[in-house]
Design a protein around this motif. Structure first.
Motif, mmCIF file in Angstrom:
data_model
loop_
_atom_site.group_PDB
_atom_site.id
_atom_site.type_symbol
_atom_site.label_atom_id
_atom_site.label_comp_id
_atom_site.label_asym_id
_atom_site.label_seq_id
_atom_site.Cartn_x
_atom_site.Cartn_y
_atom_site.Cartn_z
ATOM 1 N N UNK A 45 0.820 -1.214 0.000
ATOM 2 C CA UNK A 45 0.000 0.000 0.000
ATOM 3 C C UNK A 45 0.856 1.267 0.000
ATOM 4 N N UNK A 46 1.960 1.238 0.715
ATOM 5 C CA UNK A 46 2.785 2.433 0.872
ATOM 6 C C UNK A 46 3.719 2.686 -0.306
ATOM 7 N N UNK A 47 4.241 1.639 -0.911
ATOM 8 C CA UNK A 47 5.317 1.838 -1.878
ATOM 9 C C UNK A 47 5.024 1.366 -3.295
ATOM 10 N N UNK A 48 3.917 0.664 -3.540
ATOM 11 C CA UNK A 48 3.699 0.115 -4.879
ATOM 12 C C UNK A 48 3.417 1.191 -5.922
ATOM 13 N N UNK A 49 2.778 2.300 -5.536
ATOM 14 C CA UNK A 49 2.469 3.339 -6.520
ATOM 15 C C UNK A 49 3.750 3.911 -7.124
ATOM 16 N N UNK B 35 12.455 5.541 7.202
ATOM 17 C CA UNK B 35 11.102 5.951 7.589
ATOM 18 C C UNK B 35 10.643 5.086 8.739
ATOM 19 N N UNK B 36 9.668 5.615 9.473
ATOM 20 C CA UNK B 36 9.050 4.865 10.559
ATOM 21 C C UNK B 36 7.550 4.999 10.402
ATOM 22 N N UNK B 37 6.875 3.872 10.334
ATOM 23 C CA UNK B 37 5.417 3.873 10.233
ATOM 24 C C UNK B 37 4.841 3.199 11.472
ATOM 25 N N UNK B 38 3.723 3.742 11.931
ATOM 26 C CA UNK B 38 3.006 3.129 13.038
ATOM 27 C C UNK B 38 1.635 2.693 12.554
ATOM 28 N N UNK B 39 1.285 1.445 12.862
ATOM 29 C CA UNK B 39 -0.058 0.936 12.597
ATOM 30 C C UNK B 39 -0.711 0.658 13.951
ATOM 31 N N UNK B 40 -1.884 0.059 13.937
ATOM 32 C CA UNK B 40 -2.558 -0.274 15.189
ATOM 33 C C UNK B 40 -1.775 -1.288 16.019
ATOM 34 N N UNK B 41 -1.038 -2.172 15.363
ATOM 35 C CA UNK B 41 -0.374 -3.255 16.086
ATOM 36 C C UNK B 41 1.146 -3.271 15.965
ATOM 37 N N UNK B 42 1.715 -2.482 15.063
ATOM 38 C CA UNK B 42 3.155 -2.538 14.817
ATOM 39 C C UNK B 42 3.770 -1.162 14.605
ATOM 40 N N UNK B 43 5.078 -1.118 14.826
ATOM 41 C CA UNK B 43 5.945 -0.045 14.341
ATOM 42 C C UNK B 43 6.822 -0.698 13.282
ATOM 43 N N UNK C 214 13.877 1.637 1.441
ATOM 44 C CA UNK C 214 12.507 1.386 0.993
ATOM 45 C C UNK C 214 12.184 -0.095 0.787
ATOM 46 N N UNK C 215 13.133 -0.986 1.093
ATOM 47 C CA UNK C 215 12.886 -2.415 0.923
ATOM 48 C C UNK C 215 13.127 -3.246 2.176
ATOM 49 N N UNK C 216 13.798 -2.712 3.173
ATOM 50 C CA UNK C 216 14.148 -3.477 4.364
ATOM 51 C C UNK C 216 13.661 -2.768 5.618
ATOM 52 N N UNK C 217 13.047 -3.540 6.501
ATOM 53 C CA UNK C 217 12.550 -2.919 7.730
ATOM 54 C C UNK C 217 12.558 -3.903 8.889
ATOM 55 N N UNK C 218 12.451 -3.331 10.076
ATOM 56 C CA UNK C 218 12.285 -4.101 11.301
ATOM 57 C C UNK C 218 10.838 -3.988 11.722
#
Length: 178
Positions: A25-29, A122-130, A136-140
């Protein structure tokens, strides 16, 4: 250094699937837009070479266009399959994240790595995760329910201060839950 937060997250197929949906959702466009623009540019060159009777170059650029399209489609699928079948997902490995003032450590079995906050993309927060992205391809993936020291709310405030321009809340996820 004083330990500020400690989190243990177990990577599973379910968690990875949720992350892939989020990431898509975040990066495909951007990914597809870049692919489309470059494909159109190569197609324009092919038409230009055909119009000027440079058929050999047109054939070479047709091969380049075909290779590019196949690579842009199959390479991400291959990477996801490789990651999906890796030990950390298949065997549901746990990672412990220890957060300090200037960096955090990631522990896995007997190994650990250090990451400085300034290195985060970048850092994104969702309801259950950070999701702490290195690029743009690797994250924790940091599970909010996995905090052993500190709370998700306190961690949110902390990470916002450390990376103010990199932190984002996933509004789509929050709005869909309401």
């Amino acid at each position: 250094m004083k330990l500020l937060f400690k989190n243990t997250t177990t990577y599973s197929k379910h968690i990875y699937d949720d992350f892939l949906n989020f990431h898509s959702r975040k990066f495909s466009f951007k990914y597809h837009l870049f692919s489309l623009i470059l494909s159109m540019l190569i197609l324009f060159l092919i038409m230009l070479y055909i119009q000027n009777h440079y058929y050999e170059l047109a054939i070479i650029f047709c091969a380049c266009l075909t290779s590019f399209i196949l690579y842009r489609y199959f390479h991400p699928v291959e990477e996801v399959n490789k990651e999906y079948h890796s030990d950390k997902i298949a065997k549901e490995k746990s990672f412990t994240f220890s957060f300090y003032d200037h960096y955090f450590k990631i522990y896995s079995e007997k190994k650990y790595s250090i990451v400085y906050y300034r290195k985060l993309y970048k850092i994104f927060e969702t309801d259950t995760f950070f999701y702490l992205y290195l690029d743009n391809r690797h994250s924790f993936l940091i599970d909010k329910s996995g905090f052993k020291k500190g709370t998700p709310m306190a961690f949110r405030d902390f990470i916002k201060k450390k990376c103010p321009f990199k932190y984002k809340i996933d509004k789509e996820n929050h709005e869909s839950k309401k």
